[in-house]
Design a protein around this motif. Structure first.
Motif, PDB file in Angstrom:
ATOM      1  N   THR A  80       0.870  -1.172   0.000  1.00 18.45           N
ATOM      2  CA  THR A  80       0.000   0.000   0.000  1.00 18.45           C
ATOM      3  C   THR A  80       0.905   1.220   0.000  1.00 18.45           C
ATOM      4  OG1 THR A  80      -1.687  -1.178   1.271  1.00 18.45           O
ATOM      5  CG2 THR A  80      -1.805   1.228   1.274  1.00 18.45           C
ATOM      6  N   ILE A  81       0.707   2.104  -0.961  1.00 21.63           N
ATOM      7  CA  ILE A  81       1.476   3.344  -0.996  1.00 21.63           C
ATOM      8  C   ILE A  81       0.514   4.468  -0.645  1.00 21.63           C
ATOM      9  CG2 ILE A  81       2.797   4.964  -2.383  1.00 21.63           C
ATOM     10  CD1 ILE A  81       2.878   1.297  -3.159  1.00 21.63           C
ATOM     11  N   VAL A  82       0.922   5.267   0.339  1.00 24.32           N
ATOM     12  CA  VAL A  82       0.069   6.344   0.845  1.00 24.32           C
ATOM     13  C   VAL A  82       0.813   7.681   0.798  1.00 24.32           C
ATOM     14  CG1 VAL A  82      -1.249   4.819   2.371  1.00 24.32           C
ATOM     15  CG2 VAL A  82       0.792   5.952   3.241  1.00 24.32           C
ATOM     16  N   PRO A  83       0.054   8.777   0.726  1.00 27.44           N
ATOM     17  CA  PRO A  83       0.677  10.104   0.786  1.00 27.44           C
ATOM     18  C   PRO A  83       1.031  10.437   2.235  1.00 27.44           C
ATOM     19  CG  PRO A  83      -1.688  10.333   0.706  1.00 27.44           C
ATOM     20  CD  PRO A  83      -1.397   8.858   0.586  1.00 27.44           C
ATOM     21  N   GLN A  84       1.655  11.595   2.426  1.00 24.42           N
ATOM     22  CA  GLN A  84       1.889  12.060   3.788  1.00 24.42           C
ATOM     23  C   GLN A  84       0.542  12.261   4.467  1.00 24.42           C
ATOM     24  OE1 GLN A  84       4.159  15.673   3.338  1.00 24.42           O
ATOM     25  NE2 GLN A  84       6.054  14.582   2.972  1.00 24.42           N
ATOM     26  N   GLU A  85       0.433  11.821   5.695  1.00 22.08           N
ATOM     27  CA  GLU A  85      -0.758  11.992   6.518  1.00 22.08           C
ATOM     28  C   GLU A  85      -2.033  11.473   5.858  1.00 22.08           C
ATOM     29  OE1 GLU A  85      -1.033  15.887   8.294  1.00 22.08           O
ATOM     30  OE2 GLU A  85       1.158  16.084   8.290  1.00 22.08           O
ATOM     31  N   PRO A  86      -2.081  10.178   5.535  1.00 24.28           N
ATOM     32  CA  PRO A  86      -3.296   9.618   4.956  1.00 24.28           C
ATOM     33  C   PRO A  86      -4.430   9.590   5.987  1.00 24.28           C
ATOM     34  CG  PRO A  86      -1.799   7.864   5.548  1.00 24.28           C
ATOM     35  CD  PRO A  86      -1.060   9.163   5.767  1.00 24.28           C
ATOM     36  N   VAL A  87      -5.649   9.509   5.512  1.00 22.70           N
ATOM     37  CA  VAL A  87      -6.813   9.421   6.394  1.00 22.70           C
ATOM     38  C   VAL A  87      -6.926   7.984   6.894  1.00 22.70           C
ATOM     39  CG1 VAL A  87      -9.314   9.682   6.565  1.00 22.70           C
ATOM     40  CG2 VAL A  87      -7.980  11.273   5.151  1.00 22.70           C
ATOM     41  N   MET A  88      -6.935   7.836   8.208  1.00 21.81           N
ATOM     42  CA  MET A  88      -6.997   6.511   8.824  1.00 21.81           C
ATOM     43  C   MET A  88      -8.380   6.284   9.441  1.00 21.81           C
ATOM     44  SD  MET A  88      -3.888   5.458   8.244  1.00 21.81           S
ATOM     45  CE  MET A  88      -3.824   3.970   9.225  1.00 21.81           C
TER      46      MET A  88
END
Length: 181
Positions: A80-88
């Motif tokens: 999983t590749i996520v941006p900075q500060e993804p919504v969790m």
């Protein structure tokens, strides 16, 4: 109120934290650790994507649940590749629309789930890109342009052909080294 299958899923996940536990099409799926081939494909894909990911301040997470909605399945992609500060959703679950790329490498027992079931769950949740690497068919399949009814675009490339990842990636994956094991 928690659905019975959701409660069973959470119980199995808590009992076997070292395994990838998924809720796929209403079934609890316990994924065994990958084979050498599976892990080599993941390692080579990480090596190709890492410079782009690092350069943009993104992160690669190898073991996180993707939240698809309150009443939806729970998938754990290989990458999983996520941006900075993804919504969790929780500490263990990132919102699908807050990812940049999800990757699954097909194993002997999960081809139907990876090729058919998961794209139908990821698209309505807003997952922008879902990549399926299939060493058995020797191809890569990229799902893009998500909509509530499914992905609007499917790009299939055989081993040896580059696979271009669209914006915000704007790079190509060398499929030769991934599938020539």
């Amino acid at each position: 109120m928690i659905r019975p299958v959701e409660e069973r899923y959470r119980t199995v996940r808590d009992v076997f934290p070292e395994l990838r536990i998924e809720l796929v099409n209403g079934r609890i799926v316990v994924n065994e650790p990958g084979t050498w081939q599976h892990n080599t494909i993941i390692a080579q894909l990480i090596a190709q994507l890492a410079p782009v990911v690092a350069g943009r301040g993104w992160e690669i997470w190898p073991n996180i649940t993707v939240h698809l909605g309150d009443e939806a399945d729970r998938y754990v992609p290989d990458l999983t590749i996520v941006p900075q500060e993804p919504v969790m959703e929780t500490d263990e679950a990132v919102h699908g629309a807050s990812t940049l790329l999800l990757v699954d490498v097909v194993s002997a027992g999960n081809a139907y789930d990876d090729h058919v079931i998961k794209p139908m769950g990821y698209a309505p949740a807003g997952v922008p890109l879902y990549l399926v690497v299939d060493p058995f068919q020797r191809l890569l399949k990229l799902h893009s342009d998500p909509a509530p009814s499914g992905y609007g675009r499917e790009t299939v490339e055989p081993a040896g052909a580059p696979l271009t990842l669209p914006h915000p990636w704007d790079c190509a994956i060398d499929t030769t080294c991934l599938l020539n094991l």
